[in-house]
Write a protein that holds these residues in place. Structure first.
Motif, PDB file in Angstrom:
ATOM      1  N   LYS A 112       0.830  -1.210   0.000  1.00 33.43           N
ATOM      2  CA  LYS A 112       0.000   0.000   0.000  1.00 33.43           C
ATOM      3  C   LYS A 112       0.862   1.257   0.000  1.00 33.43           C
ATOM      4  O   LYS A 112       0.568   2.222  -0.713  1.00 33.43           O
ATOM      5  CB  LYS A 112      -0.929  -0.002   1.211  1.00 33.43           C
ATOM      6  N   ILE A 113       1.930   1.242   0.789  1.00 26.59           N
ATOM      7  CA  ILE A 113       2.828   2.406   0.851  1.00 26.59           C
ATOM      8  C   ILE A 113       3.445   2.666  -0.515  1.00 26.59           C
ATOM      9  O   ILE A 113       3.492   3.806  -0.993  1.00 26.59           O
ATOM     10  CB  ILE A 113       3.922   2.184   1.908  1.00 26.59           C
ATOM     11  N   ARG A 114       3.934   1.623  -1.160  1.00 29.72           N
ATOM     12  CA  ARG A 114       4.574   1.795  -2.468  1.00 29.72           C
ATOM     13  C   ARG A 114       3.557   2.171  -3.544  1.00 29.72           C
ATOM     14  O   ARG A 114       3.862   2.964  -4.437  1.00 29.72           O
ATOM     15  CB  ARG A 114       5.313   0.513  -2.867  1.00 29.72           C
ATOM     16  N   LEU A 115       2.368   1.592  -3.473  1.00 26.64           N
ATOM     17  CA  LEU A 115       1.317   1.957  -4.423  1.00 26.64           C
ATOM     18  C   LEU A 115       0.970   3.428  -4.280  1.00 26.64           C
ATOM     19  O   LEU A 115       0.876   4.163  -5.271  1.00 26.64           O
ATOM     20  CB  LEU A 115       0.082   1.086  -4.180  1.00 26.64           C
ATOM     21  N   ASN A 116       0.797   3.875  -3.070  1.00 23.28           N
ATOM     22  CA  ASN A 116       0.476   5.275  -2.821  1.00 23.28           C
ATOM     23  C   ASN A 116       1.621   6.189  -3.259  1.00 23.28           C
ATOM     24  O   ASN A 116       1.408   7.272  -3.814  1.00 23.28           O
ATOM     25  CB  ASN A 116       0.180   5.477  -1.335  1.00 23.28           C
ATOM     26  N   GLU A 117       2.850   5.716  -3.033  1.00 25.58           N
ATOM     27  CA  GLU A 117       4.030   6.495  -3.397  1.00 25.58           C
ATOM     28  C   GLU A 117       4.119   6.721  -4.900  1.00 25.58           C
ATOM     29  O   GLU A 117       4.295   7.855  -5.364  1.00 25.58           O
ATOM     30  CB  GLU A 117       5.277   5.760  -2.903  1.00 25.58           C
ATOM     31  N   VAL A 118       4.000   5.643  -5.668  1.00 30.71           N
ATOM     32  CA  VAL A 118       4.147   5.780  -7.118  1.00 30.71           C
ATOM     33  C   VAL A 118       2.931   6.498  -7.699  1.00 30.71           C
ATOM     34  O   VAL A 118       3.054   7.254  -8.674  1.00 30.71           O
ATOM     35  CB  VAL A 118       4.393   4.402  -7.779  1.00 30.71           C
ATOM     36  N   SER A 151      -8.417   1.232  -6.344  1.00 37.13           N
ATOM     37  CA  SER A 151      -7.779   0.203  -5.521  1.00 37.13           C
ATOM     38  C   SER A 151      -7.404   0.747  -4.149  1.00 37.13           C
ATOM     39  O   SER A 151      -7.556   0.068  -3.134  1.00 37.13           O
ATOM     40  CB  SER A 151      -6.536  -0.328  -6.234  1.00 37.13           C
ATOM     41  N   LEU A 152      -6.927   1.989  -4.097  1.00 40.53           N
ATOM     42  CA  LEU A 152      -6.498   2.596  -2.836  1.00 40.53           C
ATOM     43  C   LEU A 152      -7.664   3.015  -1.950  1.00 40.53           C
ATOM     44  O   LEU A 152      -7.642   2.816  -0.731  1.00 40.53           O
ATOM     45  CB  LEU A 152      -5.622   3.818  -3.120  1.00 40.53           C
ATOM     46  N   TYR A 153      -8.683   3.630  -2.566  1.00 40.94           N
ATOM     47  CA  TYR A 153      -9.737   4.273  -1.783  1.00 40.94           C
ATOM     48  C   TYR A 153     -11.096   3.578  -1.886  1.00 40.94           C
ATOM     49  O   TYR A 153     -12.039   3.956  -1.194  1.00 40.94           O
ATOM     50  CB  TYR A 153      -9.920   5.732  -2.219  1.00 40.94           C
ATOM     51  N   GLY A 154     -11.211   2.587  -2.767  1.00 40.15           N
ATOM     52  CA  GLY A 154     -12.503   1.946  -2.977  1.00 40.15           C
ATOM     53  C   GLY A 154     -13.427   2.762  -3.855  1.00 40.15           C
ATOM     54  O   GLY A 154     -14.580   2.388  -4.105  1.00 40.15           O
ATOM     55  N   THR A 165     -19.188   2.078  -9.435  1.00 41.39           N
ATOM     56  CA  THR A 165     -18.917   2.489  -8.047  1.00 41.39           C
ATOM     57  C   THR A 165     -19.305   3.956  -7.871  1.00 41.39           C
ATOM     58  O   THR A 165     -19.059   4.775  -8.757  1.00 41.39           O
ATOM     59  CB  THR A 165     -17.430   2.312  -7.714  1.00 41.39           C
ATOM     60  N   LYS A 166     -19.860   4.309  -6.718  1.00 42.82           N
ATOM     61  CA  LYS A 166     -20.181   5.708  -6.424  1.00 42.82           C
ATOM     62  C   LYS A 166     -18.915   6.523  -6.274  1.00 42.82           C
ATOM     63  O   LYS A 166     -17.977   6.105  -5.606  1.00 42.82           O
ATOM     64  CB  LYS A 166     -21.007   5.812  -5.144  1.00 42.82           C
ATOM     65  N   HIS A 167     -18.895   7.699  -6.890  1.00 41.21           N
ATOM     66  CA  HIS A 167     -17.700   8.553  -6.827  1.00 41.21           C
ATOM     67  C   HIS A 167     -18.004   9.824  -6.062  1.00 41.21           C
ATOM     68  O   HIS A 167     -19.143  10.237  -5.948  1.00 41.21           O
ATOM     69  CB  HIS A 167     -17.234   8.886  -8.249  1.00 41.21           C
TER      70      HIS A 167
END
Length: 463
Positions: A246-252, A315-318, A461-463
């Motif tokens: 998650k950290i690396r996904l958020n980072e990139v 993926s990060l926030y749903g 998905t609701k945005h």
């Protein structure tokens, strides 16, 4: 009781109109589905399967005759695994499942370096490291596709061995490719994992005059590696919600959004280790043209990245957050405002903003197959996310018409490398190579079918 004939007539006309729209949508779904199966999947399988040495053959002539040495490149082999896994899920078809099993075995047993870890970039046909291309070297780009494909195969089979190999690949990248100082990933690595002094994906040095500043001929970071690491990590995180992933996904994700995407809405192609953009805008047009491969606006990558950022946010926030949605829209708009062929449709390959000009100059007007596929995917997605802006659906319809007319080889099947309106010689050009298989166009056609049917996660998905 008085009957309002006009009300009845209006209701009837509305019902007819709705029925017509539903029918048109279903016709389009059927059209896309038929093309996907007969002109993409059937074109590649089973003919590309290497039943002698494992994996897949890569090189095919315009009429699908195998040609050349048939080296096994990580990008080719992993994209086959991904496509077959996703096709097996999408169609619930056992023949794709069996071929995906074949793909996984080759990836696990041959492409993975049992001594140093990580996936080789290129092996010979027999599955041995050679001296061709990158030899025994490694790429973060290729290893990212390893993760991406292994997760798809895991989703299909629930084979824990595949997930474990995906985890090992992530940890190998963490140890050798991830930059602990400036973040992001070095792309080119030695076989033992040490980053090469040049981090560009291409191997060919850039020729440039002596008066250019004396910095490295090839950059340390690049957008293409970054966006596909993003793609891989957002899929890995879905099946392995590990904190470091998650950290690396958020980072990139943040690196791309904040440092690689420019204020105008296009990507910087290559960057120094600290993410300082590499640009030749301050030099003469001659020097710019000599170094165009390093510094240009890549419309295909821009429109693809808009889509990948939306997937990563989901993926990060749903869900898709407003900031990412606005950025993706800006990137798609920049592409269609500056790289779209108003006469025939399709997006051009490369553009450039010369110093002092806010108007882009088209530097290469070819229409490359994968860019056209990504444009089609992104345009339909935008039409679903922004239903009040009909331009996106209009562009999508025109793009599909363009692809049908100029991009698909209806006689021999498969897609031309470039649209034949601008590149008529492509009718006799190879259909397959290390870098050209069916990942981009399969994903696009599959996604478009799902969006039209109403079961694509980004549009439901609701945005």
């Amino acid at each position: 009781m008085k009957i309002n004939i006009f009300l009845i007539l209006g209701v009837a006309l509305f019902a007819v109109s709705c029925a017509e729209r539903i029918n048109q949508k279903q016709q389009l779904v059927n059209e896309l589905n038929l093309s996907l199966q007969t002109e993409i999947l059937d074109a590649w399988y089973p003919r590309s399967i290497d039943s002698v040495y494992g994996g897949f053959l890569s090189n095919f002539t315009f009429d699908w005759q195998p040609s050349g040495p048939q080296n096994k490149m990580i990008v080719t082999q992993t994209r086959h695994l991904w496509t077959l896994s996703e096709a097996a899920i999408f169609y619930q078809n056992d023949k794709y499942r069996k071929t995906a099993d074949h793909a996984f075995q080759f990836l696990k047993n041959k492409m993975w370096d049992k001594q140093y870890g990580g996936f080789y970039t290129t092996l010979n046909r027999e599955g041995e490291p050679g001296t061709t291309n990158f030899g025994g070297a490694k790429m973060a780009y290729g290893n990212a596709f390893g993760i991406y494909a292994l997760v798809a195969y895991y989703n299909l089979t629930k084979n824990e061995e595949a997930l474990e190999l995906a985890k090992r690949t992530f940890l190998w990248l963490e140890k050798y490719s991830h930059d602990p100082v400036y973040s992001g990933y070095f792309n080119n690595l030695e076989r033992n994992g040490n980053p090469l002094s040049a981090g560009r994906m291409e191997e060919t040095p850039v020729e440039r005059p002596e008066e250019l500043p004396d910095y490295k001929r090839m950059s340390q970071k690049d957008q293409n590696t970054s966006i596909h690491v993003l793609e891989a990590l957002k899929e890995l995180y879905k099946v392995w919600p590990d904190e470091l992933v998650k950290i690396r996904l958020n980072e990139v994700f943040n690196l791309i959004s904040e440092k690689i995407v420019t204020p105008k809405g296009y990507l910087t192609l290559f960057l120094e280790r600290d993410f300082t953009p590499i640009s030749f805008r301050d030099f003469t047009e001659e020097i710019i043209r000599q170094n165009l491969s390093t510094d240009h606006v890549s419309f295909g990558h821009d429109i693809e990245t808009g889509f990948l950022l939306l997937e990563a946010a989901h993926s990060l926030y749903g869900k898709i957050d407003k900031k990412t949605l606005a950025l993706a829209k800006k990137m798609v708009d920049h592409t269609i405002d500056n790289g779209w062929d108003e006469k025939k449709g399709g997006i051009y390959d490369r553009g450039y903003y010369f110093q002092g000009s806010d108007t882009i100059t088209i530097m290469h007007d070819a229409k490359v197959w994968w860019s056209e596929a990504e444009a089609m995917n992104a345009l339909l997605l935008m039409s679903k996310l922004f239903p009040d802006e009909p331009k996106y659906r209009e562009y999508f319809d025109k793009q599909w018409e363009y692809i049908q007319t100029f991009q698909i080889d209806h006689k021999h099947k498969g897609w031309y490398s470039e649209g034949i309106d601008k590149s008529p010689e492509q009718v006799s050009a190879p259909k397959g190579s290390d870098w050209k298989i069916n990942y981009h166009n399969f994903r696009t056609m599959r996604n478009c079918i799902k969006m039209l049917r109403g079961d694509h996660e980004l549009t439901t998905t609701k945005h």
